[in-house]
Motif scaffolding. Structure first.
Motif, PDB file in Angstrom:
ATOM      1  N   ASN A  27       0.857  -1.185   0.000  1.00  0.00           N
ATOM      2  CA  ASN A  27       0.000   0.000   0.000  1.00  0.00           C
ATOM      3  C   ASN A  27       0.890   1.230   0.000  1.00  0.00           C
ATOM      4  OD1 ASN A  27      -2.299  -1.681   0.285  1.00  0.00           O
ATOM      5  ND2 ASN A  27      -1.965  -1.771   2.492  1.00  0.00           N
ATOM      6  N   ARG A  28       0.726   2.049  -1.020  1.00  0.00           N
ATOM      7  CA  ARG A  28       1.545   3.259  -1.133  1.00  0.00           C
ATOM      8  C   ARG A  28       0.659   4.501  -1.030  1.00  0.00           C
ATOM      9  NH1 ARG A  28       6.140   2.680  -5.906  1.00  0.00           N
ATOM     10  NH2 ARG A  28       7.410   1.080  -4.879  1.00  0.00           N
ATOM     11  N   PRO A  29       1.214   5.562  -0.423  1.00  0.00           N
ATOM     12  CA  PRO A  29       0.437   6.811  -0.394  1.00  0.00           C
ATOM     13  C   PRO A  29       0.326   7.399  -1.795  1.00  0.00           C
ATOM     14  CG  PRO A  29       2.653   7.150   0.487  1.00  0.00           C
ATOM     15  CD  PRO A  29       2.509   5.680   0.261  1.00  0.00           C
ATOM     16  N   VAL A  30      -0.871   7.811  -2.142  1.00  0.00           N
ATOM     17  CA  VAL A  30      -1.102   8.486  -3.418  1.00  0.00           C
ATOM     18  C   VAL A  30      -1.839   9.786  -3.146  1.00  0.00           C
ATOM     19  CG1 VAL A  30      -1.169   6.369  -4.777  1.00  0.00           C
ATOM     20  CG2 VAL A  30      -3.278   7.268  -3.820  1.00  0.00           C
ATOM     21  N   PHE A  31      -1.725  10.711  -4.071  1.00  0.00           N
ATOM     22  CA  PHE A  31      -2.364  12.013  -3.926  1.00  0.00           C
ATOM     23  C   PHE A  31      -3.471  12.149  -4.961  1.00  0.00           C
ATOM     24  CE2 PHE A  31       1.986  12.408  -2.401  1.00  0.00           C
ATOM     25  CZ  PHE A  31       1.789  12.994  -1.162  1.00  0.00           C
ATOM     26  N   SER A  32      -4.598  12.671  -4.504  1.00  0.00           N
ATOM     27  CA  SER A  32      -5.727  12.885  -5.408  1.00  0.00           C
ATOM     28  C   SER A  32      -6.144  14.352  -5.379  1.00  0.00           C
ATOM     29  CB  SER A  32      -6.908  11.999  -5.025  1.00  0.00           C
ATOM     30  OG  SER A  32      -7.335  12.263  -3.702  1.00  0.00           O
ATOM     31  N   LEU A  33      -6.625  14.839  -6.500  1.00  0.00           N
ATOM     32  CA  LEU A  33      -7.110  16.213  -6.622  1.00  0.00           C
ATOM     33  C   LEU A  33      -8.612  16.187  -6.375  1.00  0.00           C
ATOM     34  CD1 LEU A  33      -6.192  19.107  -7.384  1.00  0.00           C
ATOM     35  CD2 LEU A  33      -6.902  18.589  -9.723  1.00  0.00           C
ATOM     36  N   GLU A  34      -9.053  16.874  -5.309  1.00  0.00           N
ATOM     37  CA  GLU A  34     -10.450  16.811  -4.907  1.00  0.00           C
ATOM     38  C   GLU A  34     -11.087  18.192  -4.875  1.00  0.00           C
ATOM     39  OE1 GLU A  34     -10.706  14.685  -1.247  1.00  0.00           O
ATOM     40  OE2 GLU A  34      -9.959  12.797  -2.119  1.00  0.00           O
ATOM     41  N   ILE A  35     -12.383  18.215  -5.162  1.00  0.00           N
ATOM     42  CA  ILE A  35     -13.157  19.457  -5.205  1.00  0.00           C
ATOM     43  C   ILE A  35     -14.340  19.335  -4.253  1.00  0.00           C
ATOM     44  CG2 ILE A  35     -14.538  21.004  -6.652  1.00  0.00           C
ATOM     45  CD1 ILE A  35     -12.948  20.067  -9.053  1.00  0.00           C
ATOM     46  N   ILE A  36     -14.571  20.390  -3.433  1.00  0.00           N
ATOM     47  CA  ILE A  36     -15.792  20.477  -2.629  1.00  0.00           C
ATOM     48  C   ILE A  36     -16.733  21.427  -3.366  1.00  0.00           C
ATOM     49  CG2 ILE A  36     -16.784  21.103  -0.399  1.00  0.00           C
ATOM     50  CD1 ILE A  36     -14.069  20.543   0.864  1.00  0.00           C
TER      51      ILE A  36
END
Length: 636
Positions: free
Chosen positions: A83-92
């Protein structure tokens, strides 16, 4: 003008009427007030607990917390799935004034694709406006740097980190290890049917294939919860209670990653498979299918273009050839058939035939030919396996008949699932009278039996079945179930699971088994053996059987000409073998599609893999011996 008539008012009557009306009004007020008081009492006293619970239900929410997925290791502790940390682009969405304009600007800045935007829109419709929605699930370092430099321009848009599955060996383990991917509607329906939906309340991914799918319940873990207080809009105000999730169990496989890599290297992109097991336990040391693909493509959602490319490829990379590939077993089953003949008393150790290169039944026009045009001369049981004499097995199949062949080969595991811990497995076909009637509505003919005698005709088998049947033969009827799972990882050590066994085969005469095993030894080590050239000068003694599977029928008056036929109609090269001969540690099944002869293509590949195994084992023993030698005392 007349005088106006005066009305005399009855003040007493009016007073009485007013009093009556006042009384009725007061009575009605008292009645309604009583009803209100009774209702208030009912709400505040009798139904207090019920409404308090409802109030808390609106004020207090229980939010699920996903567990970390268990890791997968090989038999030596090398991590195969992490399991590796990943980054996601999120919008509220609620915090963005102009969502369409924001997405347009992000597209210009981050080069968002139409697929990403479509997935975002679909997910946004399912979520409340104040909850974040990912528009890109896996950001590269460059993506992170670009957005970080421009984040002040995008209110309501942020980068979030989470753990995601990663397969460091990529296409080396795909068909065996499988992969995880996003939970879809079909997965949700299955989870609900099995009563496990609540345990996946906060989980995004689920095992889709391979070990990841078969051992999903072990790897997933138990969901945790946090109890939070929310306002009337559903926003979290504070955390009231926290129950930590239980991570999935780490597991260790029987797979040896270095042996798996060697198998991949030797196939070198050719279509086929290599399956390696430990015949003493049934543990699968390597299971490689070629061509393969990178499972990481599926973890974050493969594009339609990439998926179509895999799905429509003429090389079928999605097919696990080791467990789903169905091939005529060809001459690899001749030793098995010889044993059945011996055990049934149809032949004996002294049985011989005269091979002139052809075989013909009385009153039958068709002529069956040996692979060696001029034949092998006088051939007995042992030599029939060593030189792979077709004529001997045409005759043996005819004498045995399809019913006894089917019964005997069923005992060796053909035509049925092996029990391997993968869902992606084929039973293949071990034909019988009933099977042909059900499939083609035709009777079984003698000619069908003759073809079965050399592993051709309607018969097909998977490589995992072939290596399993070899193990049953080597172990003289002991039947270990092939397994990928070795055990569980506890405090850095592998806790082995018990070896799984099937009921043993019946032995009529152990001498028959020894005779057949000796014929496999002769195939590799005696002068006329078909695999001798491939195994010259090995530091270990092995045994095995070559096979060349014909994929189409050659007419009576024609000869097989490889150069004149389509590549996909050329023979499959096959080899099954084991070593050391007297104390087997490793067994192998090699299948190379459309490669030609098994002795010249599959056997040399098996030799190189075995060499690698024993060279490494020898080096490990030397290293272990050197570390155990007592240190000499220093001289003062």
């Amino acid at each position: 003008m007349g005088k106006k008539r005066q009305t005399i008012r009855d003040h007493s009557a009016e007073a009485n009427l007013f009093a009556r009306r006042t009384f009725v009004s007061m009575l009605l007020v008292l009645v309604f007030l009583s009803l209100i008081i009774v209702n208030l009492y009912n709400l505040q006293v009798n139904q207090f607990e019920d409404y308090q619970t409802r109030s808390n239900g609106n004020r207090i929410k229980v939010l699920p917390i996903p567990p970390n997925r268990g890791l997968i290791y090989d038999r030596n502790g090398v991590i195969l799935a992490e399991n590796r940390p990943v980054f996601s682009l999120e919008i509220i969405p609620e915090e963005v004034d102009d969502l369409d304009n924001t997405i347009a600007q992000l597209t210009s800045l981050m080069e968002l694709t139409e697929d990403e935007i479509d997935r975002f829109e679909q997910e946004r419709k399912r979520q409340r406006r104040f909850k974040p929605v990912a528009i890109r699930n896996q950001l590269s370092q460059q993506d992170v740097a670009i957005f970080a430099a421009n984040q002040h321009l995008f209110a309501g848009v942020s980068i979030e980190a989470r753990l995601s599955r990663y397969y460091p060996f990529k296409d080396t383990l795909t068909h065996m290890l499988g992969y995880v991917a996003r939970i879809n509607k079909r997965d949700l329906a299955k989870l609900e049917d099995s009563g496990q939906a609540a345990n996946y309340a906060a989980t995004h991914d689920i095992g889709k294939q391979g070990v990841e799918k078969f051992h999903e319940n072990t790897l997933h873990g138990q969901v945790g919860y946090q109890q939070v207080e929310v306002n009337n809009q559903g926003r979290v105000i504070r955390v009231l209670d926290f129950q930590e999730p239980i991570p999935g169990q780490d597991i260790a496989l029987n797979i040896d990653i270095e042996l798996q890599q060697k198998a991949q290297q030797e196939l070198a992109g050719r279509r086929g498979s290599v399956v390696i097991t430990d015949p003493r336990t049934g543990g699968v040391l390597a299971l490689y299918s070629s061509p393969s693909y990178d499972p990481n493509l599926f973890v974050h959602g493969i594009s339609q273009k990439e998926y179509s490319k895999l799905l429509n490829s003429k090389y079928s990379p999605l097919l696990n050839r080791a467990t789903q590939g169905r091939y005529p077993p060809a001459s690899t089953i001749k030793a098995h058939l010889a044993l059945i003949g011996l055990e049934e008393g149809v032949i004996t150790a002294d049985t011989t035939i005269q091979d002139t290169g052809t075989y013909q039944l009385k009153n039958v026009a068709h002529v069956w030919r040996d692979w060696k045009k001029w034949g092998h001369g006088e051939v007995g049981v042992t030599r029939s396996v060593e030189v792979s004499c077709d004529i001997f097995y045409y005759d043996l199949a005819f004498k045995l008949g399809i019913d006894r062949i089917h019964e005997g080969m069923s005992e060796f595991g053909f035509g049925q699932f092996t029990g391997l811990d993968l869902y992606e497995e084929s039973e293949a076909i071990l034909p019988s009278r009933g099977w042909k009637r059900a499939r083609f509505n035709e009777p079984w003919y003698i000619g069908d039996t003759i073809s079965i005698g050399i592993g051709q005709g309607y018969w097909n088998a998977t490589p995992i079945q072939m290596v399993q049947s070899l193990n049953f033969l080597v172990n003289k009827g002991e039947r270990h179930v092939p397994r990928l799972l070795k055990g569980y990882m506890l405090e850095g050590e592998v806790q082995d699971l018990p070896v799984e066994m099937k009921p043993p085969m019946t032995i009529v005469d152990e001498t028959n088994w020894n005779l057949v095993l000796d014929s496999l030894y002769g195939t590799v080590n005696r002068e006329h053996g078909t695999a001798r050239t491939a195994f010259l000068n090995t530091p270990y003694t092995s045994a095995g059987k070559t096979g060349t599977a014909q994929l189409f029928t050659v007419a009576q008056d024609e000869e097989y000409n490889e150069d004149a036929i389509s590549e996909y109609l050329r023979d499959n090269a096959m080899y099954v073998g084991y070593a050391p001969y007297d104390r087997p540690e490793i067994s192998i099944a090699v299948t190379i599609e459309n490669a030609g002869g098994g002795s010249s293509n599959a056997a040399p590949l098996a030799r190189r893999v075995m060499d690698f195994y024993f060279e490494r084992a020898t080096a490990a023993k030397i290293a272990q011996t050197s570390t155990q030698e007592p240190q000499s005392e220093s001289i003062q």
